[in-house]
Design an enzyme around this catalytic site. Structure first.
Site: not given
Length: 652
Positions: A109, A302
């Protein structure tokens, strides 16, 4: 000479791809520079023969007037976030419940700015930011200065691709070093630097800052069958594709990849903030579908946020538009994820009690989602006071007694006349995603309240130019401008109004879905909870919230006042099915409009069946030109495209 120019363009683009994308240069820098200078000299002599994919387009030198809005033909959805292994397991269970044999493609990401690139006949015609997912900003000229973005493709394809534009760590350090030497404020982090660079009006600045990209999605319909094949196709088309990705058959393999990358993260030449996990099979993706906000076939893990210690100095309590009273901690300043943090949310009164936060405590601060500073926990070993934090019993705005409902974690002011709630509601009502009333921001709302000119959103439409001239620092020009924006907002499609009303749980996407179903707000207000709950992707929470709102007498009075003021309550998208005067046509807006905002003009065109594009090409059917139209108008005239003015659009 035309043949030599074409040969040079082909050579230079190939060498640039080898250098910037493949990392396998086949010629020296001096040889590249020699060929580049030869091409530049030829283009200066023969400007009419300059090719659209010439690398000289990347140098910059063009000063832009601003950035137009760009409606995405294919919406860009945000991803659901996961912050733990347990959340990933839950995601995997949801997917495997329907598709037990699924595999996942795991990608890094990238911490940058989402972009969309559109090619027609193999030529880059538009590049845009994500924006709100439906409408972004047209930054084509700036993206042409990003060296690893192909200006033309190997094949004459019509294709839209998505990816991330970022600033490599080395470029970030160099840019900040230069800014420091020039006495300019440094960028906080590479993501901010990339975003700021892409919004530069001077394209020469963009060219110098060495941005880069990783592309990962074909947004337009594709012939391939998996996400892995999409990446291979993009690489074959000479897009920059991150080679660090794996195909995982189990969520355990996904977690192993996450742990491996977490260890290597700091050594990467670019910033990442997590791992994106996607169902690999595109047919399965289609079957799983979407929620209102995100795809059900993907999730973004995350990485844990950076944490720092700070001392709690005091607490501010503020009232939001729904009456929730939120505590914010004032802290000793700390550097956190590249920015100085001196304030952090304490979430709610239950959170303060749960974490046992007391006066003068030393606390751990982090950025929730890498964005919002928040207090995580207390460092009890450093506690210097046993004194509890003072929790208000009355609203800090209207002094009404606060309530703490059993099923809620927050204190709430339930006074419908609370000035803070009304002001926050007005600011939301006028915001870009709601009624988009340019110029009606927090400072102006405060002035309107001080003069007792507005008490609710309907009052906005009772304002006169004379009223606005009463406001501090308002002259005739600013008063006229705001009045025009208010009047123009009356023509908005009703989903903007519904979102602007600030009904709990009803966001902008849900508003559009509701109005597509019920066509106008009066019919929606009469719909049963069961009818609303039955709509795919909405459910009982939204249905209950709407029912509660519309059964209140005050809500019905407000809607009647808005209708009486001439505010549109209809979903304009339904007109397309009825008369579709511009059905299937590609229309471009250019220049300054006087009667409508640009968003309202686009919505009207779309309601008439048009596809609104941000750039003029051979596929453009019509250009609507306002005042001071520039290069787009000139290009339309050159291509013989039909041109109309704003009065024509207003008459439809």
């Amino acid at each position: 000479m035309k043949e030599r120019m074409s040969e040079l363009v082909e050579l230079l683009n190939r060498y640039a791809h080898e250098y910037y994308t493949a990392d396998r240069p086949s010629v020296s820098d001096s040889e590249y520079d020699r060929l580049y200078r030869e091409l530049a000299e030829l283009e200066e002599k023969y400007p009419t023969d300059i090719l659209p994919d010439s690398p000289t387009h990347r140098v910059g030198g063009k000063i832009l007037e601003g950035f137009e809005k760009y409606p995405h033909q294919y919406p860009l959805f945000s991803l659901q976030d996961a912050f733990s292994r347990e959340e990933l397991l839950a995601f995997d269970q949801r997917v495997r419940k329907e598709f037990p044999q699924v595999s996942y493609l795991c990608e890094l990401k990238i911490d940058g700015l989402s972009i969309s690139l559109t090619y027609e006949n193999g030529i880059l015609v538009a590049g845009a930011t994500r924006g709100d997912g439906s409408v972004g900003e047209n930054i084509t000229e700036n993206l042409k200065r990003v060296k690893d973005i192909p200006l033309t493709l190997k094949e004459p394809l019509d294709i839209t691709v998505r990816g991330e534009c970022y600033m490599p760590k080395a470029s970030f350090d160099a840019v900040n070093q230069l800014r420091q030497e020039n006495g300019e404020p440094e960028f906080a982090n590479p993501r901010n630097a990339a975003a700021g660079t892409l919004r530069q009006l001077d394209t020469a600045v963009v060219a110098k800052r060495n941005l880069a990209t990783f592309l990962y999605q074909e947004a337009s319909p594709t012939q391939v069958g998996s996400q892995e094949e999409v990446l291979n196709k993009l690489a074959d088309l000479d897009f920059s594709v991150n080679p660090t990705h794996i195909l995982a058959d189990s969520i355990e393999s996904v977690w192993e990849f996450i742990e491996k990358i977490a260890e290597e993260r700091d050594s990467l030449p670019y910033e990442i903030d997590g791992i994106v996990i996607k169902v690999n099979d595109l047919a399965v993706q289609e079957e799983l579908g979407f929620t209102v906000k995100a795809p059900k076939w993907a999730i973004a893990y995350k990485f844990p946020a950076e944490e720092k210690e700070a001392q709690l100095l005091s607490v501010d309590w503020t009232v939001g538009r729904t009456g929730v009273v939120t505590p914010t901690a004032n802290l000793t300043p700390v550097q956190l994820a590249g920015t100085t943090v001196s304030r952090a949310t304490l979430h709610n009164v239950d959170y303060i009690a749960e974490k046992d936060i007391r006066q003068k405590d030393t606390v751990i601060v982090y950025k929730a989602g890498d964005i919002i500073p928040a207090v995580l926990r207390v460092v009890e070993s450093k506690r210097v006071s046993e004194e509890a934090l003072e929790v208000p019993s009355h609203c800090p705005s209207c002094e009404s007694e606060l309530v703490h409902f059993e099923d809620e974690v927050a204190l709430r002011c339930i006074n419908p006349l609370c000035p803070a709630q009304i002001k926050e509601g007005l600011i939301h009502f006028a915001s870009r995603d709601a009624m988009n009333i340019t110029g009606l921001g927090p400072a102006v709302v405060e002035k309107l309240f001080a003069q007792n000119l507005v008490k609710d959103v309907a009052g906005i439409y009772r304002l006169t130019i004379e009223n606005l001239l009463e406001l501090e620092n308002f002259k005739e020009k600013s008063a006229n401008k705001l009045y025009t924006a208010i009047q123009a907002s009356k023509k908005n499609s009703a989903e903007r109004l519904l979102f602007g009303l600030g009904i709990r749980h009803v966001g902008s996407k849900a508003s559009r879905i509701l109005l597509e179903k019920f066509h106008d707000i009066p019919r929606l207000s009469q719909a049963s909870q069961e009818e609303i709950a039955a709509i795919d992707s909405l459910g009982t929470v939204i249905a209950q919230s709407l029912h509660t709102y519309f059964e209140q007498e005050g809500s019905q009075i407000l809607l009647a006042e808005l209708q009486e003021a001439g505010v549109n309550l209809d979903y304009l998208g339904q007109k397309a099915a009825a008369d579709a005067a511009l059905s299937g046509m590609t229309v471009v807006l250019t220049g300054k409009l006087q009667k409508l905002t640009r968003n309202q003009a686009k919505e009207k065109l779309q309601s008439l069946g048009a596809n609104v594009s941000g750039s003029v090409s051979k596929k453009t059917d019509l250009v609507v030109a306002g005042a001071d139209a520039g290069s787009k108008l000139a290009k339309a005239q050159e291509l013989g495209i039909e041109i109309r003015d704003e009065d024509w659009l207003d008459s439809l």
